[in-house]
Design an enzyme around this catalytic site. Structure first.
Site, short mmCIF file in Angstrom:
data_model
loop_
_atom_site.label_atom_id
_atom_site.label_comp_id
_atom_site.label_asym_id
_atom_site.label_seq_id
_atom_site.Cartn_x
_atom_site.Cartn_y
_atom_site.Cartn_z
N ARG A 171 -6.34 -6.28 2.23
CA ARG A 171 -6.84 -6.67 3.54
C ARG A 171 -7.91 -7.75 3.30
O ARG A 171 -8.55 -7.76 2.25
CB ARG A 171 -7.50 -5.49 4.26
N LYS A 174 -10.29 1.02 4.24
CA LYS A 174 -10.75 1.56 5.53
C LYS A 174 -11.37 2.94 5.32
O LYS A 174 -10.88 3.73 4.52
CB LYS A 174 -9.57 1.68 6.50
N HIS A 179 -3.68 -11.67 6.76
CA HIS A 179 -2.88 -10.45 6.81
C HIS A 179 -1.41 -10.72 6.47
O HIS A 179 -0.70 -9.83 6.02
CB HIS A 179 -2.99 -9.82 8.20
N ARG A 237 -0.66 -9.93 2.99
CA ARG A 237 -0.54 -8.47 2.80
C ARG A 237 0.84 -7.98 3.24
O ARG A 237 1.48 -7.20 2.53
CB ARG A 237 -1.66 -7.78 3.58
N HIS A 284 -2.47 2.90 2.92
CA HIS A 284 -2.13 3.45 4.23
C HIS A 284 -2.35 4.96 4.21
O HIS A 284 -1.89 5.65 3.31
CB HIS A 284 -0.65 3.20 4.57
N TYR A 327 7.85 -1.50 7.03
CA TYR A 327 8.46 -2.42 6.07
C TYR A 327 9.90 -2.08 5.76
O TYR A 327 10.65 -2.92 5.29
CB TYR A 327 7.59 -2.48 4.80
#
Length: 300
Positions: A148, A172, A244, A247, A270, A279
């Site tokens: 990110r 995150k 992004h 990524r 994630h 994806y």
């Protein structure tokens, strides 16, 4: 009535769940929206008094305010988190959110760059300029590790384990993960650190930041966006590209190459495999295009 519950929830999120300040504030905003609704509709009940129909009416109210399905889904997730806390603390004996359904979301597939397009963007960097070596290392790392933009600009020298081919990333919610880094990215990162970065005097407190601007401070997210937009234009690529995109391209190319989805989830950081599964949709589109291009039945 609800203020004491909010204070307790805030403490639980910060201390028990170890969430970042931004994540805590997001949860509290969700709760504020719920209590605003209760106040406007005259429902003077504590958390233990709310039931599923009240919450369903709250979600409809959000829709009437113009809140998007994605924002509604995030709001529901926040309220579910609050009731998890209520159950643990004995504030409520039932969870009215258990059967609360999120609105159906149509997942938008992000724009991606092909490997050759990524090479074109990186090739557009002017290495004769002082920032050229930095930008090349930066983009190589972004694509090699699927970072990110916030993870990239906050990357520290002390988080580089290049001798064993890994970097430690703070993602995150301040969650750490170890991400493999490719040999090309290592090569250009070392060139930058040893030959370019040493010529920049880091400002106090910035000594450990990997990517510095000419004034010796870390790059902003906006700066990275502007650098990439400029390079995409020079490379003649007519796509909407942001940090992004690198990524998304990283993940898509892994899935197209047959990578295990759990491994991709781990590398992307994630929390849920559902996020990574987008994806597989991109991959199916790739498979369809391959079929159209190469299967003889499509060319009769």
């Amino acid at each position: 009535m609800w203020e004491s519950y909010k204070k307790g929830f805030r403490a639980w999120l910060s201390l028990e769940k170890s969430l970042s300040d931004n994540s805590v504030e997001a949860y509290l905003r969700d709760l504020d929206k719920l209590t605003l609704y209760l106040g406007e509709t005259g429902v003077a009940l504590p958390p233990s008094g709310l039931d599923l129909p009240v919450l369903q009416r709250f979600i409809r109210w959000l829709g009437e305010l113009g809140m998007t399905p994605a924002s509604q889904a995030r709001m529901i997730s926040g309220i579910k988190g609050f009731y998890k806390y209520c159950l643990l603390e004995g504030i409520s004996t039932t969870d009215p959110t258990a059967l609360l359904e999120s609105p159906k979301l149509r997942r938008k597939l992000p724009d991606i760059l092909s490997f050759s397009e990524i090479e074109l963007v990186i090739a557009a960097i002017d290495l004769s300029k002082p920032e050229g070596g930095r930008n090349k290392a930066m983009l190589e790392v972004m694509y090699s590790c699927g970072l990110r933009v916030s993870e990239l600009v906050n990357l520290k020298l002390s988080q580089l384990y290049l001798d064993v081919g890994f970097i430690r990333v703070i993602g995150k919610g301040d969650k750490e993960r170890l991400v493999p880094i490719g040999s090309e990215a290592i090569k250009y990162l070392l060139i930058y650190v040893k030959q370019v970065r040493v010529k920049v005097t880091a400002k106090p407190g910035q000594e450990d930041v990997v990517f510095l601007n000419s004034r010796g401070t870390g790059l902003s997210r906006v700066m990275v966006f502007l650098i990439i937009r400029d390079l995409v234009g020079k490379a003649g690529i007519r796509k909407t590209v942001s940090p992004h995109t690198f990524r998304h391209s990283f993940a898509t190319h892994l899935v197209e190459g047959g990578a295990d989805l759990r491994a991709v989830q781990e590398m992307m950081g994630h929390e849920s495999i559902t996020t990574t599964e987008i994806y597989t949709h991109l991959d199916r589109e790739f498979l369809r295009k391959t079929l159209e291009n190469f299967h003889p039945a499509f060319h009769k």
